[in-house]
Design a protein around this motif. Structure first.
Motif, mmCIF file in Angstrom:
data_model
loop_
_atom_site.group_PDB
_atom_site.id
_atom_site.type_symbol
_atom_site.label_atom_id
_atom_site.label_comp_id
_atom_site.label_asym_id
_atom_site.label_seq_id
_atom_site.Cartn_x
_atom_site.Cartn_y
_atom_site.Cartn_z
ATOM 1 N N SER A 328 0.826 -1.205 0.000
ATOM 2 C CA SER A 328 0.000 0.000 0.000
ATOM 3 C C SER A 328 0.858 1.252 0.000
ATOM 4 O O SER A 328 0.556 2.230 -0.698
ATOM 5 C CB SER A 328 -0.926 -0.001 1.223
ATOM 6 O OG SER A 328 -1.805 -1.113 1.194
ATOM 7 N N ALA A 329 1.955 1.251 0.784
ATOM 8 C CA ALA A 329 2.828 2.417 0.856
ATOM 9 C C ALA A 329 3.477 2.695 -0.499
ATOM 10 O O ALA A 329 3.546 3.859 -0.946
ATOM 11 C CB ALA A 329 3.900 2.209 1.921
ATOM 12 N N VAL A 330 3.937 1.648 -1.164
ATOM 13 C CA VAL A 330 4.548 1.828 -2.476
ATOM 14 C C VAL A 330 3.500 2.284 -3.492
ATOM 15 O O VAL A 330 3.789 3.100 -4.377
ATOM 16 C CB VAL A 330 5.236 0.532 -2.932
ATOM 17 C CG1 VAL A 330 5.735 0.644 -4.373
ATOM 18 C CG2 VAL A 330 6.405 0.208 -2.012
ATOM 19 N N LEU A 331 2.290 1.769 -3.371
ATOM 20 C CA LEU A 331 1.218 2.185 -4.279
ATOM 21 C C LEU A 331 0.922 3.678 -4.122
ATOM 22 O O LEU A 331 0.729 4.391 -5.113
ATOM 23 C CB LEU A 331 -0.043 1.361 -4.016
ATOM 24 C CG LEU A 331 -1.227 1.619 -4.951
ATOM 25 C CD1 LEU A 331 -0.843 1.338 -6.399
ATOM 26 C CD2 LEU A 331 -2.423 0.761 -4.549
ATOM 27 N N VAL A 332 0.902 4.161 -2.888
ATOM 28 C CA VAL A 332 0.691 5.593 -2.657
ATOM 29 C C VAL A 332 1.825 6.401 -3.285
ATOM 30 O O VAL A 332 1.594 7.418 -3.955
ATOM 31 C CB VAL A 332 0.582 5.886 -1.144
ATOM 32 C CG1 VAL A 332 0.614 7.388 -0.875
ATOM 33 C CG2 VAL A 332 -0.691 5.277 -0.581
#
Length: 424
Positions: A328-332
């Motif tokens: 999720s962090a990388v997607l953001v």
């Protein structure tokens, strides 16, 4: 000025929402016709083909047709065709309607962007393009939600009707409080170009005249003959390459392979993926005004290159991130980086080309983007099936970086300064 820019941006976002809102309705509509699920892909393809057909002609037509009535007519026709689509009785009529909607929708977005990049005041181009990106992202985020709610509450036909409400609202607002500064941008530029043509019919201008350009929000005079693209061919090629790569990444990555990896590798649920995407959109919206100010101060490569590197690096991480929080962090980060990188090409188009030429350039770049949107998913999913996810996302990353490598050298060349700070 801000309100007028937002109105033009809202036209673009509302035209895009006419197909974003109905995405949840398409599977229901296909089921109602009793045809295979593969027909959804055919419907999307017919719409994309319509956009490809419309982009360049719409941009070129702006040389002769005033943008405001042009956009009003196209938007009204798009609203009518979209609203009627859900009531059509046969599949061939449905495919035909989506093709026509693609033509009208592609024309509306091309006109809107051409007006925006041509009319934005030189000192505010970065913030104007950031505003456009924010409005588009907000429209995309809201569109599918509205469509899903409409299908649930009032049925598939109702979703097609609801899809045109934002566009009709923009038409109503423009009748009462038109974006006069932006609509007049082409008239101002045409009058200035005609006056210069009478004095210098061979379109040759010296450096001193070029340096004095930029008054009344115009692009440098050296590019006023850019309807032929002259010495700006390399820049046009760079902008076309970036548009192709951006749309390929968006349709093959964000809307294609990344959600698959989120479930299969990242361990996310559909709700978790939706939350991560929403957070990425919100953070991007918060960051873009700051990026716009940097661009207005002269930043070009110092914004484009780091953002592109973060986008490419994020793509390479998706196949190897098994933890939901890390994924999720990388997607953001990916969402924010791609949004930031998208500001610079639009600003460059506005500052390097005259308004009439900008319409043609926008048409070419959007056509290249739609081609990327069509071929990207086919290529990337074929690679994923044959070689695995990592080579597939690596291909997307390579295309993004290659496009930036084509555009970047053209941004280092001297240009007439419209802002106090030079491009970096």
């Amino acid at each position: 000025m801000n309100a007028q820019a937002i109105l033009v941006c809202a036209f673009i976002a509302s035209a895009q929402m006419t197909w974003g809102v109905i995405v949840p309705a398409l599977p229901v509509l296909v089921e109602a016709f009793g045809i295979g699920a593969a027909s959804i892909g055919l419907l999307i393809a017919s719409f994309a083909i319509g956009r490809v057909l419309a982009n360049v002609p719409a941009g070129l037509a702006l040389r002769r047709i005033p943008p405001r009535p042009f956009l009003q007519v196209v938007s009204l026709l798009l609203a009518v065709v979209t609203a009627l689509t859900g009531f059509l009785p046969t599949e061939p009529l449905l495919l035909g309607a989506r093709l026509v909607a693609g033509v009208l929708g592609g024309a509306a977005v091309t006109i809107g962007f051409a007006v925006l990049v041509a009319g934005a005041p030189p000192a505010r181009r970065g913030r104007t393009m950031a505003t456009a990106t924010v409005v588009q992202m907000s429209g995309s985020a809201i569109g599918a939600l509205i469509g899903g709610a409409a299908v649930t509450a009032i049925g598939v036909q109702g979703a097609f009707v609801v899809a045109v409400v934002p566009l009709l609202a923009c038409l109503a607002v423009d009748l009462v409080r038109p974006a006069r500064y932006y609509w007049a941008a082409f008239s101002r530029a045409r009058a200035a170009t005609d006056a210069r043509g009478a004095a210098a019919p061979d379109d040759r201008v010296d450096a001193a005249t070029d340096a004095r350009s930029g008054e009344a929000g115009e692009a440098p005079v050296a590019t006023q003959a850019a309807s032929r693209f002259g010495g700006s061919r390399a820049l046009v090629i760079g902008l076309v390459a970036v548009s192709f790569a951006t749309f390929l990444a968006r349709f093959a990555g964000e809307q294609g392979l990344i959600p698959v990896l989120a479930y299969d590798v990242g361990g996310l649920t559909p709700l978790g993926l939706g939350v991560a995407m929403s957070v990425g959109t919100l953070v991007s919206i918060g960051a873009l005004p700051l990026v716009g100010r940097l661009v207005d101060r002269g930043a070009r490569l110092s914004v484009l290159i780091p953002a592109s590197l973060v986008s490419a690096g994020s793509l390479l991480l998706f196949p190897v991130l098994p933890a939901p929080i890390a994924f999720s962090a990388v997607l953001v980060a990916y969402y924010v980086a791609t949004s930031v990188a998208g500001v610079v090409p639009n600003v460059v188009t506005g500052e390097r080309f005259s308004p009439a030429a900008a319409g043609a350039v926008v048409g070419f770049t959007r056509t290249a983007g739609d081609i990327g949107a069509a071929v990207g998913p086919l290529l990337v999913f074929a690679l994923a099936d044959q070689l695995g996810a990592l080579p597939a996302v690596a291909t997307i990353a390579a295309v993004l970086l290659a496009a930036v490598a084509v555009l970047a050298p053209t941004l280092t060349r001297p240009r007439a300064s419209e802002n106090p700070a030079p491009a970096r």
